[in-house]
Motif scaffolding. Sequence first.
Motif, PDB file in Angstrom:
ATOM      1  N   VAL A   1       0.859  -1.181   0.000  1.00 26.99           N
ATOM      2  CA  VAL A   1       0.000   0.000   0.000  1.00 26.99           C
ATOM      3  C   VAL A   1       0.894   1.228   0.000  1.00 26.99           C
TER       4      VAL A   1
ATOM      5  N   GLN B   1       1.199   5.674  -1.205  1.00 27.60           N
ATOM      6  CA  GLN B   1       0.450   6.915  -1.417  1.00 27.60           C
ATOM      7  C   GLN B   1       1.123   7.724  -2.516  1.00 27.60           C
TER       8      GLN B   1
ATOM      9  N   VAL C   1      -4.430   6.746  -2.380  1.00 28.12           N
ATOM     10  CA  VAL C   1      -3.846   5.540  -1.796  1.00 28.12           C
ATOM     11  C   VAL C   1      -4.020   4.405  -2.785  1.00 28.12           C
TER      12      VAL C   1
ATOM     13  N   GLY D   1      -3.099   0.177  -3.829  1.00 23.93           N
ATOM     14  CA  GLY D   1      -2.682  -1.149  -3.415  1.00 23.93           C
ATOM     15  C   GLY D   1      -2.085  -1.898  -4.590  1.00 23.93           C
TER      16      GLY D   1
ATOM     17  N   ILE E   1      -3.542   8.238   7.496  1.00 23.35           N
ATOM     18  CA  ILE E   1      -3.771   6.821   7.230  1.00 23.35           C
ATOM     19  C   ILE E   1      -3.260   6.052   8.443  1.00 23.35           C
ATOM     20  N   THR E   2      -4.115   5.225   9.039  1.00 21.59           N
ATOM     21  CA  THR E   2      -3.771   4.513  10.262  1.00 21.59           C
ATOM     22  C   THR E   2      -3.993   3.024  10.060  1.00 21.59           C
ATOM     23  N   THR E   3      -3.060   2.224  10.540  1.00 14.92           N
ATOM     24  CA  THR E   3      -3.179   0.771  10.491  1.00 14.92           C
ATOM     25  C   THR E   3      -3.036   0.200  11.898  1.00 14.92           C
TER      26      THR E   3
ATOM     27  N   ASN F   1      -5.706  -6.541   7.914  1.00 17.52           N
ATOM     28  CA  ASN F   1      -5.570  -5.828   6.640  1.00 17.52           C
ATOM     29  C   ASN F   1      -6.421  -4.568   6.572  1.00 17.52           C
TER      30      ASN F   1
ATOM     31  N   LEU G   1      -7.437  -0.609   6.932  1.00 15.63           N
ATOM     32  CA  LEU G   1      -6.865   0.733   6.866  1.00 15.63           C
ATOM     33  C   LEU G   1      -7.914   1.730   7.337  1.00 15.63           C
TER      34      LEU G   1
ATOM     35  N   ILE H   1      -8.701   5.536   7.059  1.00 14.43           N
ATOM     36  CA  ILE H   1      -8.327   6.737   6.303  1.00 14.43           C
ATOM     37  C   ILE H   1      -9.267   7.866   6.692  1.00 14.43           C
TER      38      ILE H   1
ATOM     39  N   ASP I   1     -10.409  -2.319   3.337  1.00 10.46           N
ATOM     40  CA  ASP I   1      -9.664  -3.566   3.337  1.00 10.46           C
ATOM     41  C   ASP I   1      -8.490  -3.404   2.374  1.00 10.46           C
ATOM     42  N   SER I   2      -7.272  -3.567   2.888  1.00 14.42           N
ATOM     43  CA  SER I   2      -6.088  -3.278   2.073  1.00 14.42           C
ATOM     44  C   SER I   2      -5.816  -4.346   1.023  1.00 14.42           C
TER      45      SER I   2
END
Length: 989
Positions: free
Chosen positions: A639, A641, A647, A649, A675-677, A704, A706, A708, A724-725
């Motif tokens: 992933v 940017q 963003v 994938g 963007i946070t995971t 998986n 994300l 945003i 879902d990434s």
Amino acid sequence: MRYDARMLLFFLIHSWISICQAVYEDEAYHDDYHHALLGSPQEHTTFFHRPSAASKASLLYTLSAQNIVGAVNPKDGGIVWRQRLDESGSKNNKTGYLIAIENESIVISGYGGYLRAWNAADGRLVWQWRFAGDIRGLEAWVKPGDDNGVLVLSHEEGKNVVRRLDTAKGETKWSYVDDSSDNPVRLTASTHHIFYHSVHTALLKTLNMRITILNPETGKPSQMSTLASDTGVMAAESIFYTGSNTIAPCMIWVGKGFKSVKIHVLGGQPASNFDITADEGEQITRVSVHNSKSAAAKPHFLIYYETSTSYWAEVYHVDDSKPAAIKAFEIPKAEGKAAFSASNVDSDVYFTAASDIFVSLYSSNSAKPIDTWAVKAEKEGGYDHPEGVAHSVSESVSKGGSRFAIRSALTFPSGDWQLIRNADAVWSRPESLAGIAAAVFADIPKEENLAKELYTESHGNVLAAYIHRIKRHAKDMEGFPDWLGHLPYRISGGLLGDLFGNRPTDAKDKSLRPDGFGLRKMVIVATRSGRIAAIDTGFHGEVIWNVKAVNVKPGENWQVQGIVIDRGVALIQGAGAEMLRVDTLTGEILQYQPGGLMSLKTLVPVLSASGERILLPINLDGSPGDIHEDLSHTSTILVTQRPDGSVTGWGVEPSGKPILAWEFSAPTGEEISSITTRPSHDPVASIGKALGDRNVLYKYLSPNLLLIITIGTSASTASVYLLDSITGQTLYTTTHSGIDTSKPIPATFSENWFAYSLYSDPALSTPSSQTQNTSTKFPLPKSPLLIVSELYESLLPNDRGPLGSAPNISATITPLPAPHVQSLSFVLSAPITILSTTSTSQGITPRSLLTYSPSLNAIISIPKPYIDPRRPIGRDPTTAQSQEEGLFRYTPLLDIAGQGTWWISHKRQLLGITDMITSPTALESTSLVFAFGDVDCYGTRVSPIGAFDLLGKGFSKLQLVGTVLALGLGTGVLAPLVRRKGVDGFWRS
């Protein structure tokens, strides 16, 4: 009187949570550490000054490169007070000013458009000025028999303005306006005149310095003179000024080619020319001028010259009868480098030279040093520093006759600050840690190093292996004295607990070895000034090593993008594919790749199937570069940017070619804010949440996901997207209106829940009628909000959702079932800028939400039950919900400012915190926390529900052993008596 059982239960639960979160007095300041910093001191804004006329002792004042003004106690190096002048935390081209006025109880700072007077003793704001432009000069006006004043030069709306303000209230006494196109440079003052310096461009674009003499009583100009470019003035920045508020202040500049120095006494004769006595072939690299800033001091000053291998100095006196400068004597040339500083005792001026070999004190009347002190090694109490001394300030005290004592505050090139008394180190401040850009926890790799050493010995000849082993054992013995000194306190502490108080700090084991509980780790940090350092979490945050990594130009920052630890090596990522590999134990730079050599955005370390970290190049357009063959056989989704904020994938084909799998772009009028995971270490102890009725809500768990967040500046909205990434599918979205998008929007994601904070401004909502309270007609207040959401597989208990009965589930199934989201919002009593969560080894301990509030200067740990989205709204919880789930009635206000027991930073004032990281320990109950940023750094331990797997400090093993021995002794003594009594009773029967 009847008591409500539910209310009683609520108070019991509340008390239990408070106890678990409380910070007890014996825990504060023992298990945590705090580097309260000012930043690297600047030479022109650092000085000793008495905070009041009645004070006999001085404080050390500075305005640092990080734009923080403060006072330090010279006795112990502790901060007396500090104030931040610029909240941005980034370097810029603005010049800061700091002055003190003798016999006045204020110090005055100038930065940007603000002029502020601070109480010199406690740092309280006395008065301030807000100018229409930037401040370009600041000077004190001191004349016996006249009121002291403040002279300030500002550039406002294309005009240069000189003002004289009184020191009591900052009121204007007079102002002088220069409406020419000159560039303002500086203000200086003598005992009779005020000199305003400006630069203007004459014909043929030559540089001329214009000096305007102002009347100190009225501000009217009385005389004007010009120094033309043929006098050798190369630039306004190359001019030095000395002797302000003395009989004869001077302008000093070095001629072209460093062949001569020119000295012009302001208001006197034309500039005098003095040849520089440099050896043939030597190139002067640095020139500085030093003089006492006291109005009572004689007009004596020193000019320091430095080459790549040597230095020397010349002392000049000003003959006030002419007035003109006279060269008094020369301090002989010596090898190496030195830092000179000036001080005075009454009217006598003294110069202090601090080199790597000695510290010398000179009188301004003699080339022979009054006294010289040899510099000791650092381990013997000296100030030995590998990079030398950048600059210093000093203070001299006469002990009668020719005996003097001096103390000097030395600033090293790293930015660290140290005070010496004569040549003995008194304290040191790690100011180079100000401005940490990235940090990561690292284990102490003792076992790995031992394995490497044994491998080396086993693959060499017998003699070499034997010598290597002897050296290894000798190195291991370096920590033996510390360990031996620590042993009595370990024994007494283990047997007696804290019965006789805590052991002294200097008796603790300083050798770098891991402990059995995983509480002692290293924090590897990279600063914006181009340095990397390691901090010991087990020894009050002591700096293990601190090295220079890259060269950073003045006014710029090192763009650090992240740090990854891999088998005892720290991999530091910079912009433009810049990369460093650093040994975490020693700080040795193993590999350095400069940025800009390749047309890449960055290098990202990716974990391959074999467990090896491979550097994956990311192109400037956000697409992956060449894929390593070890990654082409995995189902890795990358992933990235793009420059436009979208963003993307990327999948990997068997041939190793990246292929675009999906793309997410913010809607029109919005831009991606963050963007946070989920964290890389985020274990889940239970896949479900037990309800009060013994049913289960199954958590929606996926590594998986994300989170945003996008903002719409024009519409004042903030939107949240859960993606879902793997497939790029949007699983959940919501939009908030009336949001101040200029404020930070922090977010965090852990397990099956996420949290984010917004700053609500009803005035930005539509329609406008919603901005007022309908009952009171008053405007609705602005308020920070905290929104917490939990993800479940289904709304119904014991239901696994659409895929609950499927024997196999693939991450590529489309469409993926959307989670059931339960959310709750809270109004915070103070705004927050950082969100994070605690981290434990197995994830069994309930997580706490960690946050930082800049208005409180504190780190707060919010217990999860307080922000549980399942708290009942408008009703009390059932008995089962209270007992089994710990739920209590929802209240919109979350008073983080009033909950002092949630403040894990205690009473410490944390300044400029911008990020926070956590790490698990071997204790399931405890998590390590490290907060850092533009100024301070702070570390501590957090136990969300108490340290249930660790004995308390008051536990006494001696008492336990004594109790067991007493029971054994009592049993041994009483057993025969009981047996005899039984036998006697048997015969009697």
